[in-house]
Design a protein around this motif. Structure first.
Motif, PDB file in Angstrom:
ATOM      1  N   TYR A  16       0.730  -1.071  -0.049  1.00 36.90           N
ATOM      2  CA  TYR A  16       0.164  -0.261  -0.039  1.00 36.90           C
ATOM      3  C   TYR A  16       0.814   1.314   0.121  1.00 36.90           C
ATOM      4  CZ  TYR A  16      -3.994   2.896   0.536  1.00 36.90           C
ATOM      5  OH  TYR A  16      -4.505   4.363   0.961  1.00 36.90           O
ATOM      6  N   PRO A  28      -6.354  -3.135  -0.492  1.00 29.55           N
ATOM      7  CA  PRO A  28      -4.527  -3.085  -0.501  1.00 29.55           C
ATOM      8  C   PRO A  28      -3.866  -2.365  -2.792  1.00 29.55           C
ATOM      9  CG  PRO A  28      -5.287  -5.106  -0.129  1.00 29.55           C
ATOM     10  CD  PRO A  28      -6.221  -4.432  -0.678  1.00 29.55           C
ATOM     11  N   LEU A  45      -6.176  -2.265   6.117  1.00 30.76           N
ATOM     12  CA  LEU A  45      -6.300  -3.041   5.694  1.00 30.76           C
ATOM     13  C   LEU A  45      -7.385  -4.621   5.574  1.00 30.76           C
ATOM     14  CD1 LEU A  45      -3.103  -2.698   3.953  1.00 30.76           C
ATOM     15  CD2 LEU A  45      -5.000  -1.455   2.216  1.00 30.76           C
TER      16      LEU A  45
END
Length: 294
Positions: A9, A55, A48
């Motif tokens: 990310y 992601p 996430l």
């Protein structure tokens, strides 16, 4: 339960990714202690997993399809509402009804010692009480996975023990837990597995017992290097020893060996600044692994 494969990310405009190529699997009944310095990617990873962010690379799968329960670092309730009203509101959001609702409300109130605070306006609570309310709201949702992000900051010692016992209860009942805290004694207590993030990447992922060891030994601190006479004796006795961030740990000592080493240490020209029998703490090993970075 949770499977991450090559997850990455990057925040918009950032030069470096917040997470890069993170892979892990978490099963029912496991408590993962998530460690790392500020900016290592811990909160990003939790966001996430909780579904707050998606992601940018890799795959993330929650196998039972349930949304995780989360106790966030920031307080997440309505200060103008009373404590009971906050709990009722979040129970509505989780669509809790009937007996399940009553049982869940009673459970979180008991686990966070909020019974006497229910009529109080949430904004009037002390900082520690507000943390307990935050904790209770995060636990309201019945789910298979719970995420704790610095959940006990500002909580008094008695309340902290109560909340940690609740985390242990969750894992003993088969829930999966990810727990991050700068109080490493908390992580050492509740986690049966440690994952260390460094600059968004996994540096270490080990069972807690494998990391800390089960053998007790001598913990020593010296102002300088380990004395040569002691090092020669340890090699001759074939005793494992390792350097920590702030000293040395001599492993697998038996009674006769312990007495022999203590006699030798007492005769050295320079004595250690600390001598203790036990095993390394998670804090000592974390400082060693992270090069002393907090």
């Amino acid at each position: 339960m949770i499977e991450l494969a090559g997850v990455g990310y990057r925040y918009p405009g950032a030069e470096q990714p917040a997470l890069h190529d993170v892979s892990l699997t978490l099963r029912a009944g496991e408590c993962l202690g998530l460690l790392g310095a500020n900016g290592a990617g811990k909160t990003t990873l939790l966001s996430l997993i909780s579904g707050l962010r998606q992601p940018g690379a890799g795959q993330l799968r929650v196998t039972d399809g349930q949304r995780p329960g989360m106790v966030p670092q920031q307080l997440a309730f309505y200060p103008e509402l009373k404590v009971r009203e906050n709990l009722e509101l979040f129970a509505d959001l989780h669509r809790l009804r009937g007996q399940t609702r009553r049982q869940r409300m009673d459970w979180v109130i008991a686990r966070t010692a909020l019974a006497e605070r229910l009529p109080r306006q949430a904004g009037s609570l002390s900082g520690g009480e507000q943390r307990r309310l935050n904790f209770a709201i995060g636990l309201l949702q019945p789910t298979a996975l719970y995420l704790f992000d610095e959940a006990t900051v500002g909580v008094d010692a008695h309340s902290r023990q109560l909340l940690l016992a609740t985390v242990e209860e969750l894992t003993s009942e088969g829930h999966a837990v990810i727990y991050t805290s700068h109080y490493l004694d908390e992580v050492e207590r509740v986690a049966n597995r440690i994952l260390l993030l460094e600059r968004g990447q996994v540096k270490l992922d080990l069972d807690t017992r494998a990391l800390l060891g089960e053998q007790h030994g001598l913990l020593l601190k010296w102002p300088g290097a380990l004395p040569e006479a002691l090092e020669r004796e340890l090699l001759a006795m074939q005793l494992p020893f390792k350097r920590l961030a702030d000293g040395w740990h001599i492993e697998a000592l038996q009674g006769a060996d312990l007495a022999r080493l203590c006699t030798l240490i007492a005769e050295l020209p320079q004595l250690p600044s600390l001598l203790r029998f036990g095993r390394p703490s998670l804090e000592q090993l974390y400082l060693h692994l992270s090069g002393g970075a907090l």
